[in-house]
Design a protein around this motif. Structure first.
Motif, PDB file in Angstrom:
ATOM      1  N   GLY A 287      24.773  58.909   9.899  1.00  0.00           N
ATOM      2  CA  GLY A 287      24.820  57.929  10.987  1.00  0.00           C
ATOM      3  C   GLY A 287      23.911  58.279  12.140  1.00  0.00           C
ATOM      4  O   GLY A 287      23.549  57.403  12.934  1.00  0.00           O
ATOM      5  N   ILE A 288      23.542  59.565  12.328  1.00  0.00           N
ATOM      6  CA  ILE A 288      22.700  59.994  13.445  1.00  0.00           C
ATOM      7  C   ILE A 288      21.265  60.083  12.948  1.00  0.00           C
ATOM      8  O   ILE A 288      21.003  60.661  11.875  1.00  0.00           O
ATOM      9  CB  ILE A 288      23.169  61.347  13.997  1.00  0.00           C
ATOM     10  N   PRO A 289      20.291  59.563  13.693  1.00  0.00           N
ATOM     11  CA  PRO A 289      18.889  59.660  13.266  1.00  0.00           C
ATOM     12  C   PRO A 289      18.463  61.126  13.125  1.00  0.00           C
ATOM     13  O   PRO A 289      18.897  61.997  13.881  1.00  0.00           O
ATOM     14  CB  PRO A 289      18.122  58.941  14.384  1.00  0.00           C
ATOM     15  N   THR A 290      17.578  61.383  12.181  1.00  0.00           N
ATOM     16  CA  THR A 290      17.133  62.762  11.908  1.00  0.00           C
ATOM     17  C   THR A 290      16.354  63.328  13.084  1.00  0.00           C
ATOM     18  O   THR A 290      16.414  64.532  13.354  1.00  0.00           O
ATOM     19  CB  THR A 290      16.280  62.783  10.644  1.00  0.00           C
ATOM     20  N   GLU A 291      15.601  62.466  13.813  1.00  0.00           N
ATOM     21  CA  GLU A 291      14.846  63.006  14.942  1.00  0.00           C
ATOM     22  C   GLU A 291      15.764  63.495  16.050  1.00  0.00           C
ATOM     23  O   GLU A 291      15.425  64.449  16.763  1.00  0.00           O
ATOM     24  CB  GLU A 291      13.881  61.946  15.493  1.00  0.00           C
ATOM     25  N   VAL A 292      16.944  62.882  16.196  1.00  0.00           N
ATOM     26  CA  VAL A 292      17.903  63.362  17.200  1.00  0.00           C
ATOM     27  C   VAL A 292      18.538  64.662  16.731  1.00  0.00           C
ATOM     28  O   VAL A 292      18.746  65.594  17.517  1.00  0.00           O
ATOM     29  CB  VAL A 292      18.968  62.283  17.461  1.00  0.00           C
ATOM     30  N   LEU A 293      18.883  64.750  15.441  1.00  0.00           N
ATOM     31  CA  LEU A 293      19.461  65.990  14.928  1.00  0.00           C
ATOM     32  C   LEU A 293      18.491  67.148  15.033  1.00  0.00           C
ATOM     33  O   LEU A 293      18.896  68.310  15.183  1.00  0.00           O
ATOM     34  CB  LEU A 293      19.868  65.786  13.461  1.00  0.00           C
TER      35      LEU A 293
ATOM     36  N   ALA B  56      27.150  67.069  17.916  1.00  0.00           N
ATOM     37  CA  ALA B  56      28.507  67.322  17.427  1.00  0.00           C
ATOM     38  C   ALA B  56      29.360  66.097  17.685  1.00  0.00           C
ATOM     39  O   ALA B  56      29.109  65.310  18.604  1.00  0.00           O
ATOM     40  CB  ALA B  56      29.103  68.551  18.104  1.00  0.00           C
ATOM     41  N   LEU B  57      30.398  65.932  16.856  1.00  0.00           N
ATOM     42  CA  LEU B  57      31.443  64.932  17.063  1.00  0.00           C
ATOM     43  C   LEU B  57      32.707  65.654  17.485  1.00  0.00           C
ATOM     44  O   LEU B  57      33.131  66.609  16.837  1.00  0.00           O
ATOM     45  CB  LEU B  57      31.692  64.125  15.784  1.00  0.00           C
ATOM     46  N   ARG B  58      33.321  65.204  18.614  1.00  0.00           N
ATOM     47  CA  ARG B  58      34.539  65.826  19.129  1.00  0.00           C
ATOM     48  C   ARG B  58      35.587  64.748  19.364  1.00  0.00           C
ATOM     49  O   ARG B  58      35.275  63.559  19.466  1.00  0.00           O
ATOM     50  CB  ARG B  58      34.264  66.554  20.449  1.00  0.00           C
ATOM     51  N   ASP B  59      36.835  65.220  19.448  1.00  0.00           N
ATOM     52  CA  ASP B  59      37.900  64.288  19.786  1.00  0.00           C
ATOM     53  C   ASP B  59      38.113  64.280  21.297  1.00  0.00           C
ATOM     54  O   ASP B  59      37.385  64.933  22.044  1.00  0.00           O
ATOM     55  CB  ASP B  59      39.200  64.646  19.055  1.00  0.00           C
ATOM     56  N   GLY B  60      39.104  63.492  21.741  1.00  0.00           N
ATOM     57  CA  GLY B  60      39.342  63.372  23.169  1.00  0.00           C
ATOM     58  C   GLY B  60      39.772  64.665  23.832  1.00  0.00           C
ATOM     59  O   GLY B  60      39.611  64.832  25.051  1.00  0.00           O
ATOM     60  N   ASP B  61      40.348  65.621  23.078  1.00  0.00           N
ATOM     61  CA  ASP B  61      40.775  66.912  23.636  1.00  0.00           C
ATOM     62  C   ASP B  61      39.674  67.951  23.597  1.00  0.00           C
ATOM     63  O   ASP B  61      39.918  69.115  23.933  1.00  0.00           O
ATOM     64  CB  ASP B  61      42.005  67.428  22.870  1.00  0.00           C
ATOM     65  N   GLY B  62      38.490  67.597  23.150  1.00  0.00           N
ATOM     66  CA  GLY B  62      37.378  68.541  23.103  1.00  0.00           C
ATOM     67  C   GLY B  62      37.296  69.341  21.828  1.00  0.00           C
ATOM     68  O   GLY B  62      36.476  70.259  21.720  1.00  0.00           O
ATOM     69  N   GLN B  63      38.132  69.061  20.827  1.00  0.00           N
ATOM     70  CA  GLN B  63      38.093  69.808  19.567  1.00  0.00           C
ATOM     71  C   GLN B  63      36.894  69.370  18.737  1.00  0.00           C
ATOM     72  O   GLN B  63      36.610  68.196  18.595  1.00  0.00           O
ATOM     73  CB  GLN B  63      39.389  69.575  18.784  1.00  0.00           C
ATOM     74  N   LEU B  64      36.188  70.343  18.191  1.00  0.00           N
ATOM     75  CA  LEU B  64      35.007  70.073  17.378  1.00  0.00           C
ATOM     76  C   LEU B  64      35.435  69.517  16.022  1.00  0.00           C
ATOM     77  O   LEU B  64      36.221  70.120  15.306  1.00  0.00           O
ATOM     78  CB  LEU B  64      34.185  71.367  17.190  1.00  0.00           C
ATOM     79  N   LEU B  65      34.887  68.328  15.675  1.00  0.00           N
ATOM     80  CA  LEU B  65      35.198  67.684  14.397  1.00  0.00           C
ATOM     81  C   LEU B  65      34.076  67.863  13.386  1.00  0.00           C
ATOM     82  O   LEU B  65      34.336  68.007  12.195  1.00  0.00           O
ATOM     83  CB  LEU B  65      35.467  66.194  14.622  1.00  0.00           C
ATOM     84  N   ALA B  66      32.825  67.806  13.848  1.00  0.00           N
ATOM     85  CA  ALA B  66      31.676  67.958  12.958  1.00  0.00           C
ATOM     86  C   ALA B  66      30.473  68.333  13.798  1.00  0.00           C
ATOM     87  O   ALA B  66      30.416  68.061  14.993  1.00  0.00           O
ATOM     88  CB  ALA B  66      31.411  66.659  12.183  1.00  0.00           C
ATOM     89  N   GLY B  67      29.477  68.961  13.165  1.00  0.00           N
ATOM     90  CA  GLY B  67      28.265  69.328  13.864  1.00  0.00           C
ATOM     91  C   GLY B  67      28.333  70.737  14.423  1.00  0.00           C
ATOM     92  O   GLY B  67      29.135  71.575  13.970  1.00  0.00           O
TER      93      GLY B  67
END
Length: 843
Positions: free
Chosen positions: A221-227, A233-244
């Motif tokens: 879902g994220i463009p390669t040039e941004v990566l 990273a993807l995080r939840d509302g509490d700041g927990q790391l979900l991916a990345g």
């Protein structure tokens, strides 16, 4: 004038000559000070320019980096949002086909397998029915066996089940995040999309559950040039790391300076349509050395330190030169400052009564200069002509030592002829050797205190006049005493001059009036724990038989003028208001009774039809028994059976008539602890007659173990009958088909503003309310029906609000089409102890 003179001199002699003459006129100390200011100012300007340049360049760099990461993150968020919306549209299309029964479980598996293989962010697609039973499931092969949702099993209770319930209640797609396994430290989280299913009747029949892999969403879902440019990273509302991945925040001294932008160089934004539970964050990789790593920075710092060291050495040398000069004038300046800062006028007299000294405050008070006063003898210039004889005697007493320690008050004349009041204190003037050399007099202007004292006296007089003219009784008495400290005219007219009326008002109002005469009673027992003078006032309404009046009594604790703690009582005549309230209550009762009669009048044909069935049955049974008795073909058991049926039908007709009488008869409001189920059953018996006549189905649900309510059951039944009758009329006017003619009554326990309430909700499938009439349906004589009188809903709101409840209405929509209306009201559940006290029931 001086500026114009200096400008003319500059024009005549030239700027350089003027500057030189000005420099020569300065003292050596000022010349040294000005000479030292020039290099200091130059160095400071240089350092300020360098610091401003560094600051400006750094701000520009930070803003460019932050703007770039913000632009790239928002672009990535849009790409991810579009991908989620495309997947959501696919799932909703699949759910629509399932709801329309266009595909079965086998076809669902084929289409789900194609979607999972085509779009790698899909982790699984599951069909769940309305009983939480899994119909079909298609998952990627990389999932663990424990993560598969097997067909035929029931959905487990957990986060997935809560999202399933929310989709069922809202009937719209719901996003939610759950952990793929019990170990939440592995960040094995998935994003779920619950798309609800509906049957032909529009009811909930299950969901299509789509699960997305967080790593798949981030990767595809994220463009390669941004990566490549950022740590995404993807995080939840509490700041927990979900991916990345994330990198530590930068620690920089620049962040500690107030007013500077932070150099974290990160940006985060919520991912719609998921919301704040899924946040996309990007952190820029560090590419520059920073300010400290710059060689120019260190060169400027070394030069600045050397310049500052040279300036400090020069300052220390000059400081040693000035210390001797400052020591000479320090004490003189200090004494002069003390003398000039005094606001009390000081005057010194020698032993012969001649003025030897006056301070600036004395000159400012009188308006005479020091030269005009020093050396003057009596009569002094500031003596008023009319007081000279009295002031001369006072001066003789001062010189002879006959003066009072409290001082004396005199009038003083200013140079402009105005007078002011002053108080003078006289004391002997003793020199350093202990010799009496004269008299020291201090003078204070007391004109303003005298004016304030006079204003206070006038204000007290006006205040007394106002209290005497009040149409309320005001009395003040100290705690624990029979003394009456204050009573206005109306109090004396009602209760006389003693404190008995005050104490009787306090006793009837239930306010504390002080301890008894017993010595073993604490004087402060029963008083508020906070300061009495700031405690809130107590209000009560009492009836005084001697006066034949209703009085509103307000009491408050105050500190009396002599420091004693007293209680003030204000009694206002509210007899006309109470009479108006009683009249309004009687009129409301008549309106409620009229509403019940109107309701029964509208339901007259339905009630007559309901009574016709048992009466017809009674007639048939009696005719049959008569004919069989005449033909002598009746047996005793058949006769008893016919009589039993006849009695049953007569009892049924009598119950209908009794129920109608109890509903429409005029009665006083009678609030008591009432059972909710009984009230609902009583109202259903009458409402079902009207609903059956209009071919409307009625279903109801009453929650178990509901608390008792302190209400008038007849009034609550009147509200329920009115709402259900209106619902049936709305369905009838909308001309709904038979399968859509349905009214539902639900009663349950809710929580509103932190308190428990019982909510009654009547939902119909009619034509709803016009949007412009929703806010006006409760107004008196306003009706949306052509034949309506506009008093039914107005009385319903009055009844509910008299029980401390609220009533509301809202239309139900399917897309932009109105599919019905929902009227609901709630009544608060009173505390058990309060309810028992209100009803007079002992535990």
């Amino acid at each position: 004038m001086e500026l114009n003179k200096a400008a003319s001199v500059v024009k005549k002699v030239g700027p350089w000559a003027w500057w030189r003459s000005w420099w020569v006129r300065q003292s050596p100390v000022r010349q040294d000070r000005f000479a030292n200011l020039a290099p200091v100012a130059a160095v400071l300007l240089f350092l300020a320019a360098i610091a401003s340049a560094f600051w400006y360049l750094r701000i520009e760099e930070v803003e460019r980096e932050q703007e770039a990461i913000k632009r790239d993150v928002e672009y990535a968020q849009q790409r991810l949002r579009l991908r989620l919306l495309e997947r959501q549209e696919q799932v909703m299309r699949l759910a629509r086909d399932v709801s329309n029964r266009e595909i079965k479980a086998e076809q669902f598996m084929v289409r789900a397998e194609a979607l999972v293989q085509q779009y790698p962010e899909y982790q699984s697609l599951t069909w769940i029915d309305d009983r939480r039973r899994i119909i079909a499931n298609q998952s990627v092969s990389s999932l663990l066996p424990s993560q598969h949702l097997r067909a035929g099993t029931v959905l487990k209770i957990g986060e997935t089940e809560s999202h399933y319930s929310l989709a069922r209640d809202l009937m719209q797609p719901i996003y939610g995040r759950v952990d793929a396994d019990d170990d939440k430290t592995n960040n094995n989280s998935v994003l779920q999309l619950h798309s609800p299913l509906s049957n032909d009747l529009g009811r909930f029949s299950g969901v299509i559950l789509a699960e997305y892999s967080m790593e798949g969403l981030l990767r595809y879902g994220i463009p390669t040039e941004v990566l490549a440019k950022y740590a995404v990273a993807l995080r939840d509302g509490d700041g927990q790391l979900l991916a990345g991945q994330t990198i530590p925040k930068r620690i920089h001294l620049w962040n500690l300076m107030p007013g500077n932008p932070r150099l974290d160089n990160d940006y985060e934004i919520p991912v719609s349509p998921v919301g704040n539970d899924l946040i996309l964050r990007a952190q820029a990789w560090r590419t520059s050395q920073g300010l400290v790593g710059s060689g120019l920075f260190w060169l400027v710092s070394v030069l600045s330190v050397m310049t500052a060291w040279m300036l400090i050495g020069n300052w220390r040398h000059t400081r040693r030169r000035l210390q001797a000069q400052k020591a000479l004038v320090a004490e003189t300046n200090f004494r002069r400052a003390m003398e000039n800062s005094m606001v009390t006028g000081m005057r010194a007299l020698d032993l012969h009564g001649r003025i030897s000294y006056v301070n600036p405050a004395f000159c400012q008070m009188t308006g005479w200069s020091e030269a005009e006063l020093v050396g003057a003898t009596a009569p002094f210039p500031y003596w008023p002509e009319q007081d000279r004889e009295q002031l001369t005697k006072r001066l003789e007493e001062e010189i002879s030592g006959q003066h009072s320690a409290g001082g004396f008050q005199v009038r003083v004349k200013r140079q402009n002829g105005s007078l002011f009041d002053a108080r003078m204190y006289v004391s002997p003037l003793i020199d350093a050797s202990g010799k009496h050399t004269g008299w020291m007099t201090s003078m204070t202007d007391i004109t303003e205190p005298n004016r304030i004292r006079e204003q206070l006296a006038n204000a007290h007089e006006r205040f007394t006049i106002v209290l005497e003219a009040l149409d309320a009784s005001v009395s003040v008495a100290p705690l624990g005493s029979q003394e009456l400290l204050f009573a206005n005219k109306l109090y004396r007219l009602w209760f006389g001059q003693d404190t008995q009326g005050h104490l009787r008002l306090v006793a009837q109002a239930g306010a504390y009036e002080g301890p008894n005469d017993a010595e073993d009673v604490d004087d402060l027992a029963g008083l508020p724990t906070e300061s009495l003078t700031v405690a809130s006032s107590e209000n009560a309404e009492i009836f005084v038989p001697e006066l034949g009046k209703w009085l509103e009594v307000r009491s408050r604790y105050i500190n009396w003028a002599d420091g004693r703690l007293a209680q003030m009582v204000i009694a206002t005549d509210i007899t006309p208001r109470r009479q108006a309230e009683e009249l309004a209550a009687q009129q409301a009762e008549r309106a409620q009774n009229a509403s019940r009669l109107i309701t029964m009048g509208e339901m007259a044909s339905s009630v007559a039809h309901e009574l016709n069935q048992p009466l017809t049955a009674i007639s048939n049974y009696c005719s049959g028994m008569i004919s069989r008795i005449k033909s002598q073909q009746v047996e005793e058991k058949d006769l008893l059976w016919a009589l039993d049926k006849t009695a049953h039908q007569a009892q049924r007709a009598g119950q209908i008539i009794l129920r109608i009488r109890s509903f429409v008869k005029r009665s006083e409001p009678n609030r008591a602890l009432s059972d909710v189920s009984a009230m609902v059953n009583e109202s259903l018996e009458l409402a079902e007659i009207e609903l059956r006549r209009r071919n409307v189905r009625l279903s109801h649900y009453v929650a178990a173990r509901l608390p008792l309510l302190m209400v008038d059951p007849i009034l609550i039944e009147q509200v329920l009958i009115n709402l259900m009758k209106n619902a049936a009329e709305s369905i009838d006017n909308a001309k709904r088909p038979s399968h859509q003619r349905h009214v539902e009554l639900r009663v349950g326990l809710q929580e509103v503003d932190g308190k428990s309430v019982v909510e009654f909700a009547v939902t119909d499938s009619g034509q709803g309310l016009p949007p412009e009439a929703i806010d006006r349906v409760y107004e008196a004589f306003f009706s949306t029906k052509a034949e309506g009188m506009g008093i039914g809903l107005n009385l319903c709101r009055s009844i509910i609000e008299s029980h401390q409840g609220r009533i509301s209405a809202q239309n139900l929509y399917n897309a932009h089409e109105v599919t019905g209306c929902r009227f609901s009201f709630w009544i608060p559940v009173e505390d058990a102890s309060t309810t028992l006290q209100a009803t007079g029931v002992n535990e």
